[in-house]
Design a protein around this motif. Sequence first.
Motif, short mmCIF file in Angstrom:
data_model
loop_
_atom_site.label_atom_id
_atom_site.label_comp_id
_atom_site.label_asym_id
_atom_site.label_seq_id
_atom_site.Cartn_x
_atom_site.Cartn_y
_atom_site.Cartn_z
N HIS A 139 0.81 -1.22 0.00
CA HIS A 139 0.00 0.00 0.00
C HIS A 139 0.83 1.26 0.00
O HIS A 139 0.65 2.15 0.80
N GLY A 140 1.77 1.33 -0.87
CA GLY A 140 2.64 2.49 -0.90
C GLY A 140 4.04 2.06 -0.49
O GLY A 140 4.33 0.89 -0.33
N ASP A 200 -3.49 12.47 2.51
CA ASP A 200 -4.16 11.21 2.21
C ASP A 200 -4.71 11.39 0.81
O ASP A 200 -5.79 11.90 0.62
N TYR A 201 -3.90 11.03 -0.19
CA TYR A 201 -4.24 11.47 -1.54
C TYR A 201 -5.48 10.83 -2.11
O TYR A 201 -5.96 11.25 -3.15
N PHE A 202 -6.03 9.82 -1.43
CA PHE A 202 -7.32 9.30 -1.89
C PHE A 202 -8.46 10.22 -1.51
O PHE A 202 -9.47 10.26 -2.18
N ASN A 232 -13.47 5.99 -0.99
CA ASN A 232 -12.35 5.45 -0.24
C ASN A 232 -12.64 4.04 0.24
O ASN A 232 -11.82 3.13 0.10
N LYS A 237 -10.34 7.24 7.11
CA LYS A 237 -9.38 6.33 7.70
C LYS A 237 -9.33 6.41 9.22
O LYS A 237 -8.69 5.58 9.86
N SER A 293 -3.65 7.09 9.70
CA SER A 293 -2.98 5.87 9.23
C SER A 293 -1.73 5.59 10.04
O SER A 293 -1.42 4.45 10.37
N ASP A 312 -5.84 -0.06 6.38
CA ASP A 312 -6.17 1.07 5.51
C ASP A 312 -5.17 2.21 5.68
O ASP A 312 -5.43 3.19 6.38
N VAL A 354 -2.42 4.94 3.87
CA VAL A 354 -1.98 5.63 2.66
C VAL A 354 -0.69 6.30 3.06
O VAL A 354 -0.65 7.05 4.04
#
Lengths: 192, 408
Positions: B59-60, B107-109, B149, B349, B373, B400, B402
Amino acid sequence: MSAPVLGQGIIKGLVETAKNFVNSYVKEDRLVTVQYPEERLPQKEATRNFPFLVYDGDDWQKGLRCVACLICEKECPPQCIYIVKDTVRKPDATGKLQFQPKVFDIDTSVCMSCQICVEVCPFDAIKMDVEYELSTGDRFGGLLVHKQQLAKSNEYYRKIHSAESAEVDARLGAERAKAEAKAKPTAGAKPA
Amino acid sequence: MSHAVTDPQVQDTRSLAAIPAPQGSGAPTYTLQPKRAADGTGSGDLLEVSMGPQHPSTHGVFRMDVVLDGERVLKLKPVFGYLHRNHEKIGENTTYLGSMPYTDRLDYFCSLTNNWAYALTVEKLAGLRPPERAEYIRVITAELTRLQNHASLVGFLLQDMGAMGTPLMYAFREREWILDLFESLTGARMMCNYMRFGGCRCDLPPGWLEAATQLVSGFPRFLDEFEALLSENEILLSRTQGVGVLPRALAVNAGITGPMLRASGVNYDIRKVDKYGIYDRFKFRVPLGEHGDVYDRYMLRILEMRESVKILEAALRDIPEGPIMDPKARLRGFRPKPGEAYGRIEAPKGELGFYVISDGSPNPYRYRVRPPSFINLTILEDMCLGHHVADVVIILGSVDIVMGEVDR
């Protein structure tokens, strides 16, 4: 959540995917892929990518709205705008002498398209363009855009943002009419 | 490379004296000795795996150093910082407005909820109050963000389980329609930069409310299809039930917030507790989990999506006409009085908080982000002990994260 038949949950899932697969041949909304670059999605009114400078009329140097007030340079968060004020002044649309930028560079590799320069400009001189196919192989300055490349006409602005440009034109037209109305009585009084 | 391992579970048979000093090129000249568990448990050597930053399921850019006995995890050390971008330091050198586009990239989402949290904090600091219509627009955009999200998260969780992208692409189909809405409203799909201190940047374009209403009315059908695809799947059930259990007391003590906390059974949703914005006008339930395992977290997000649809239907119906900015708000030359403020929202999140200290100048004195996160990640080791490596990947997926938010 235990199924009476082992595998029933998986079969239910497979039924869903089968439905989607068959429907992608039959129903329009099941097939959502846009085959870029043969197809392109239509541009939305508000879309923004990188800024550009607006000029009125046909001459991009005489009609450039920017008066080098340096507000956008100051407010830009990643500081990607570089302006050098010119010593020569030029008349604007109402005839008043205004400053102009000698150098106006935007480094589009730094610009994050946040639109703050557009929001703070008091002269509606800088607006957001919608061009996105801008990749270049030149790593060292290929993405640095100068004043001449940035200057685009008001007609182009109307084409890409019709609602926004209509509002800007109406406002600027009203300001110009007010300035002309103020200038008329003094012009009438002068010969006397 | 030559530090002594002091973990009681692992006995390192090297010692500093045994490693000779490098000669000439400085290349290491030690020989690797196998690690053995100090208490004699395990079937032999321990294996230390770095599930490194380049990994499709972390996840990144996130690294986990796991010490394995066979396939069971004995110790897990999360290593992050690969995406650290000095967001808080940049915040000290930029104006308040200039930090707003940077919050998109945390949180780019969920850029719109990040914007709202920051705007809320600065509004508390400066004493601004957004008008009604702006509050409704904020709720609508925040709930749309929550929908996309949670849908993406379920997609990514299934991707980690090996579902090869099918649920992910279903989720992304809905997400694309929501991002189309964001683009027609704010100009950008993800980096929206839409909230301002005292309201929103621009008003809804004509036809937006109708398009949003149509999308929201079609969403329950998508959720039914999604659940039919996933919720009774035997593979999902056997891989997620009982895996990565987070006990209630531990969740509360560790400061976990958001869906992870509610999956462990703690009834804490900031939308109900703080009632920020106009959330007290909407009737929605807060789903709670019983076991705190990965399946509860997955199911909780599906249920939260259904509740968000209810909030959206009510908000889209009741949105009033009116201005969208507080008349006292100023774009340039914004200098709030000296003071401090902490504003928090229920981000998709968890609890996203901003702590801003002002000293009267155009730039904040201190600008701190409480990233959900990051704080939820601290409990990763406790959840993963004793599980297999494959479960570690799934548990990480259910947290979850990011990395934009973890590292800032």
